[in-house]
Scaffold this active site. Structure first.
Site, PDB file in Angstrom:
ATOM      1  N   SER A 114      33.582  13.185  -1.662  1.00  0.00           N
ATOM      2  CA  SER A 114      33.540  14.119  -0.542  1.00  0.00           C
ATOM      3  C   SER A 114      34.801  14.989  -0.555  1.00  0.00           C
ATOM      4  O   SER A 114      35.066  15.667  -1.534  1.00  0.00           O
ATOM      5  CB  SER A 114      33.349  13.357   0.771  1.00  0.00           C
ATOM      6  OG  SER A 114      32.892  14.223   1.784  1.00  0.00           O
ATOM      7  N   MET A 115      35.613  14.979   0.503  1.00  0.00           N
ATOM      8  CA  MET A 115      36.851  15.766   0.501  1.00  0.00           C
ATOM      9  C   MET A 115      37.758  15.371  -0.659  1.00  0.00           C
ATOM     10  O   MET A 115      38.468  16.201  -1.221  1.00  0.00           O
ATOM     11  CB  MET A 115      37.589  15.558   1.823  1.00  0.00           C
ATOM     12  CG  MET A 115      38.904  16.308   1.925  1.00  0.00           C
ATOM     13  SD  MET A 115      39.819  15.888   3.430  1.00  0.00           S
ATOM     14  CE  MET A 115      41.189  17.049   3.299  1.00  0.00           C
ATOM     15  N   ASP A 238      21.392  14.081   1.137  1.00  0.00           N
ATOM     16  CA  ASP A 238      22.724  14.178   1.732  1.00  0.00           C
ATOM     17  C   ASP A 238      22.687  15.214   2.854  1.00  0.00           C
ATOM     18  O   ASP A 238      22.516  16.409   2.598  1.00  0.00           O
ATOM     19  CB  ASP A 238      23.728  14.581   0.652  1.00  0.00           C
ATOM     20  CG  ASP A 238      25.179  14.513   1.104  1.00  0.00           C
ATOM     21  OD1 ASP A 238      25.440  14.722   2.296  1.00  0.00           O
ATOM     22  OD2 ASP A 238      26.047  14.282   0.241  1.00  0.00           O
ATOM     23  N   HIS A 267      24.456  10.745   1.873  1.00  0.00           N
ATOM     24  CA  HIS A 267      25.835  11.101   1.519  1.00  0.00           C
ATOM     25  C   HIS A 267      26.616   9.886   1.024  1.00  0.00           C
ATOM     26  O   HIS A 267      27.343   9.963   0.037  1.00  0.00           O
ATOM     27  CB  HIS A 267      26.525  11.716   2.742  1.00  0.00           C
ATOM     28  CG  HIS A 267      27.887  12.265   2.458  1.00  0.00           C
ATOM     29  ND1 HIS A 267      28.139  13.198   1.477  1.00  0.00           N
ATOM     30  CD2 HIS A 267      29.089  12.014   3.048  1.00  0.00           C
ATOM     31  CE1 HIS A 267      29.432  13.508   1.472  1.00  0.00           C
ATOM     32  NE2 HIS A 267      30.023  12.791   2.404  1.00  0.00           N
TER      33      HIS A 267
END
Length: 288
Positions: A114-115, A238, A267
């Site tokens: 993710s980030m 997601d 996700h």
């Protein structure tokens, strides 16, 4: 890519590395006893709002297979310092560099979720790939989430504003409402509770600032400069980072990238598809 920015981390105390700015980052370093420190190494960068603990179900089996597995807590997350600032991508990439430098790592497979995928990319474009052999991007926020005139399919600012209101008023309820779509229908309630508790230990200031960083990130040009083999993994269900907006576009921008889509997965593929993801990371990290 030349290493234009050098960051010298130092081991401050057991399981902590101090950055040049004095922030202490907690890390775990798992490998079988007797395994050389310069063996096959995987460095895991965690998700927004979660600590390095999220990687337990990848780290333990990979460590038992002979990999050196390292995960750390982003500043403001988990056991790391809460410095009240430094949540921009450049500083976060420098924190990652402090980990890699202090442990004198090389031939690393860098895994970002993710980030954390964006932080891994910024590390490579800011510090170079001398220490990193491979990159894995798992359900990443790349290349750009925000809706703008030149990114009309992006996510409208209203969604970020709504999250900020929830963060200011009832973040635990927001987590309760969103945990099941994140983890998928197959996750146990106990596993969801574990993830929620992890997120609740994160600094609210870090949550707000990191969310702003994610929403303003634009890596469309930067991705073209990635010069290491790249594995991209994402579920096609997601709801946080839609596949067509993120990983499909990322795969087209990185020169040597391979996209693997997990059908029906959410996700949180590190939970919903833990064994499959572990196997895919292991095979990728073992490639010559």
């Amino acid at each position: 890519m030349p290493a234009n920015h050098r960051v010298h981390g130092a081991i401050a105390r057991p399981n902590y590395i101090a950055t040049s700015g004095g922030v202490e980052l907690f890390y775990r370093d798992w490998r079988p006893e007797g395994t050389p420190a310069n063996g096959k190494t995987v460095v895991f960068v965690p998700s927004y709002s979660l600590s390095g603990d999220m990687w337990a179900y990848q780290m333990l089996p990979l460590a038992r297979q002979g990999f050196r597995c390292i995960a750390y807590d982003r500043r403001g997350h988990g056991r790391s310092s809460d410095p009240g600032g430094g949540y921009d991508y450049d500083t976060l990439a420098d924190d990652l560099a402090a980990i890699i430098d202090a442990l004198d790592l090389s031939n690393v497979t860098l895994v970002g979720y993710s980030m954390g995928g964006a932080e891994a990319v910024r590390y490579l474009t800011r510090h170079g790939s001398a220490r990193v052999a491979r990159l894995a991007l798992i359900a990443s926020t790349l290349p750009m989430l925000a809706k703008t005139p030149d990114n009309p399919d992006g996510i409208d600012r209203a969604y970020a504003d709504a999250f900020h209101r929830d963060l200011m008023t009832d973040y635990p309820q927001w987590l309760a409402d969103n945990a099941r779509p994140f983890a998928g229908p197959g996750a146990s309630q106990a596993m969801i509770d574990w993830i929620r508790e992890m997120a609740l230990r994160t600094s609210h200031q870090a949550l707000f600032a990191c969310n702003e960083t994610v929403n303003s990130g634009d890596f469309r040009d930067e991705l073209r400069d990635i010069d290491v083999p790249t594995l991209i993994v994402q579920g096609d269900c997601d709801v946080s980072n839609p596949l067509e907006l993120t990983s499909r576009r990322t795969a087209r921008l990185i020169p040597n990238a391979r996209l693997v889509v997990y059908e029906g997965s959410p996700h949180g593929v590190f939970l919903s598809d833990a064994a499959r993801l572990t196997a895919d990371i292991g095979a990728f990290a073992s490639a010559s």
